[in-house]
Design an enzyme around this catalytic site. Structure first.
Site, PDB file in Angstrom:
ATOM      1  N   ASP A  38       0.826  -1.218   0.000  1.00 48.63           N
ATOM      2  CA  ASP A  38       0.000   0.000   0.000  1.00 48.63           C
ATOM      3  C   ASP A  38       0.857   1.264   0.000  1.00 48.63           C
ATOM      4  O   ASP A  38       0.441   2.310   0.490  1.00 48.63           O
ATOM      5  CB  ASP A  38      -0.961   0.028   1.205  1.00 48.63           C
ATOM      6  CG  ASP A  38      -1.735  -1.269   1.363  1.00 48.63           C
ATOM      7  OD1 ASP A  38      -2.398  -1.664   0.389  1.00 48.63           O
ATOM      8  OD2 ASP A  38      -1.657  -1.894   2.430  1.00 48.63           O
ATOM      9  N   HIS A  66      -4.056  -2.094  -6.342  1.00 48.52           N
ATOM     10  CA  HIS A  66      -3.371  -0.874  -6.760  1.00 48.52           C
ATOM     11  C   HIS A  66      -4.397   0.134  -7.252  1.00 48.52           C
ATOM     12  O   HIS A  66      -5.268  -0.199  -8.054  1.00 48.52           O
ATOM     13  CB  HIS A  66      -2.373  -1.180  -7.891  1.00 48.52           C
ATOM     14  CG  HIS A  66      -1.263  -2.083  -7.466  1.00 48.52           C
ATOM     15  ND1 HIS A  66      -0.422  -2.699  -8.365  1.00 48.52           N
ATOM     16  CD2 HIS A  66      -0.849  -2.477  -6.236  1.00 48.52           C
ATOM     17  CE1 HIS A  66       0.462  -3.429  -7.701  1.00 48.52           C
ATOM     18  NE2 HIS A  66       0.207  -3.311  -6.413  1.00 48.52           N
TER      19      HIS A  66
END
EC number: 6.3.4.4
Length: 449
Positions: A38, A66
Site C-alpha cells: 500500500d 493498486h
C-alpha cells in the site's frame, strides 16, 4: 596447446562473452514496495508507464490492490498491471502470477465501463501462470478460521492454497486449460479429489465448474502467449520494460515477517523467476516508500501508533485496504526496516509517497534503531516475529512543517522541514530519493532531481 591456438580460443571466448553481455539492447526497470504494501506503487507505475513499451506483473494474484487516478477517474487494479491505463503500452501477466479467471474478467469489465478500451490488443497472459479455483478460496477461508485468534490476516483470495498446489505439483496452468480439454478435465477432477480428501466440508460441483471453464478457455485464449519469448524478443529489440511488484518486501515469503506474509516472492528475486528474466536484464530498482508506515492484517509492527497519531495518519491518509477494505494499522517511518529491504532488493533510487499526510504535524518521529530489552543494539533486522515483537525502537525527532504541500510541484518549493525530512531519509539509507508524492494523481509526484 600452441600459443596461437590459445590466442584463438581466448578471442573466441571474449567474442562469445561480449555477445552474451550485450545481447539485450534495453533494460528492465522494477518498482517494488519497500514496506508492508500500500505504498503507492500503482501511481508510480502509472507515471513511468507513459515512457515505456511494456508493463509486467510478476507474482501474486488478486490479493494485491493498486489504485491509479488518470484523467480524474480512479481505477482499482488487482490482477491487471497498472500500466493498462496507458493505451500505448502492452501489459503482461507473467508466469509467477496466480490467476482467478472469474475475478480477472470481472476486473476487465469494471475497468472497461470506466473507459479502458482495446485491452484485447494490449494485454498478454503467460501460458505458464497457474490458475486459482474457487475451492482454493474456500480452503483459504477455512485455514484462516482454524487459526482462530492467531490468524494471518489473509485476503482469502485463494492465493496461498494455489501456490501450495503449484509447489506440490498438482496445480493447473493456463496453457493446460487451452490444450486438450479432456486432459484439463482429468487434472481438475484430480485436484478437486485431493482437496475434498483433505477438506471434506468443501463442496465442488465438478460438472458445473468444467462447463464454466470451457467457456473461460475461449474467453482467455486471445490473451495467452509465451511471455518469456515475448519479453526476451522485446529486450533484444530495445523495447523498454517496467515491472510492477505486487505486495511488498516485508510480505515476501522468504524475507518478510513470516508467517505474516504472502505466498510469493515479492522482492527482486520474484521478478526474475516470475517473468523468466536473467539478472543482467535488470536496470533501475525503484523502492516505493510511504512517508510513514502501514500494514494490513496481523503481525509485528515495531513503529505502530495505537493512539491519536495512528488515528490521524489513518484518517488523513484514507488508510483502508483496496482489496480487503480493512483499516490499515499506522505508525512512524522505520529506517531499520527500510535498510533491510534495501539490502535485499538493491534499490537504485526511491520514491517517497504521501508526504502531504504529514502536513499537519508539529513533530514527526522516525525510527532509527532497534534494541533488545536489555539495551543491546541490533545490527540486523530480526529474523523471527518473536524477536521483532519484543524489540524497543529508538526514534529521531524531526520538526514538522504544518503547511499544505498538496499543490507544490517543485521540490525546492517544499517547506524547508519537508525537504529536510526527505534528505534525512536519503542520508540514512544512502539511496537517492528521485520522486516525492504529495497527492493522489500522477501529477502530484515531484521529480526531485
Amino acid at each position: 596447446m600452441s600459443t596461437s591456438s590459445a590466442a584463438v580460443n581466448g578471442n573466441h571466448y571474449e567474442q562469445l562473452h561480449q555477445g552474451r553481455t550485450k545481447m539485450y539492447k534495453s533494460k528492465v526497470d522494477v518498482v517494488l514496495g519497500a514496506q508492508w504494501g500500500d505504498e503507492g506503487k500503482g501511481k508510480v507505475v502509472d507515471m513511468l508507464a507513459s515512457e515505456v513499451d511494456i508493463v509486467c506483473r510478476c507474482q501474486g494474484g488478486n490479493n494485491a490492490g493498486h489504485t491509479v487516478v488518470a484523467n480524474g477517474t480512479e481505477f482499482d487494479f488487482h490482477l491487471l498491471p497498472s500500466g493498462v491505463v496507458n493505451e500505448k503500452c502492452i501489459s503482461v501477466i507473467g508466469n509467477g502470477v496466480v490467476i482467478h479467471l472469474p475475478s480477472l474478467f470481472d476486473e476487465l469489465l469494471k475497468n472497461q465501463a470506466k473507459g479502458l478500451s482495446h485491452l484485447e490488443n494490449r494485454l498478454i497472459i503467460s501460458d505458464r501462470a497457474h490458475l486459482v479455483f474457487d475451492f482454493h478460496q474456500h480452503v483459504d477461508g477455512m485455514q484462516e478460521a482454524e487459526k482462530g485468534g492467531k490468524s494471518l490476516g489473509t485476503t482469502k483470495k485463494g492465493i496461498g492454497p494455489a501456490y501450495s498446489s503449484k509447489a506440490t505439483r498438482n496445480g493447473i496452468r493456463v496453457g493446460e486449460l487451452l490444450g486438450d480439454f479432456n486432459l484439463f478435465s482429468d487434472k481438475f477432477k484430480s485436484i478437486v479429489a485431493t482437496h475434498v480428501r483433505l477438506f471434506p466440508s468443501i463442496n465442488v460441483d465438478v460438472d458445473a465448474e468444467l462447463a464454466r471453464y470451457k467457456d473461460y478457455a475461449e474467453k482467455v485464449r486471445p490473451y495467452v502467449k509465451d511471455t518469456i519469448c515475448f519479453l526476451h524478443t522485446a529486450l533484444r529489440n530495445g523495447k523498454t520494460i517496467l515491472v510492477e511488484g505486487a505486495n511488498a518486501a516485508m510480505l515476501d515469503i522468504d524475507f518478510g515477517t513470516y508467517p505474516y506474509v504472502t505466498s510469493s516472492n515479492c522482492s527482486i528475486g520474484g521478478v526474475l523467476t516470475g517473468l523468466g528474466l536473467p539478472p543482467q536484464t535488470i536496470g533501475e530498482v525503484i523502492g516505493v516508500v510511504k512517508a510513514y508506515t502501514t500494514r494490513v492484517g496481523d503481525g509485528p509492527f515495531p513503529t505502530e501508533q495505537l493512539n491519536e497519531v495512528g488515528d490521524l495518519l489513518q484518517t488523513r491518509g484514507f488508510e483502508v485496504g483496496v482489496t480487503t477494505k480493512r483499516k490499515r494499522r499506522c505508525g512512524w517511518l522505520d529506517i531499520p526496516l527500510l535498510k533491510y529491504t534495501s539490502l535485499v532488493n538493491g534499490y537504485t533510487c526511491i520514491c517517497i509517497t504521501k508526504l502531504d499526510i504529514l502536513d499537519t504535524m508539529a513533530e514527526i518521529k522516525v525510527a532509527v534503531g532497534y534494541k533488545r530489552s536489555n539495551g543491546e543494539k541490533l545490527d540486523h533486522f530480526p529474523g523471527t516475529i518473536a524477536e521483532l515483537g519484543s524489540i524497543e525502537v529508538e526514534y529521531a525527532n524531526l520538526p514538522g512543517w504544518q503547511t499544505s504541500t498538496e499543490h507544490i510541484r517543485n521540490f525546492k518549493e517544499l517547506p524547508e522541514n519537508a525537504q529536510n525530512y526527505v534528505r534525512f531519509l536519503e542520508s540514512e539509507l544512502s539511496v537517492p530519493v528521485r520522486w516525492v508524492g504529495v497527492g493522489k494523481g500522477r501529477e502530484s509526484i515531484i521529480n526531485v532531481h
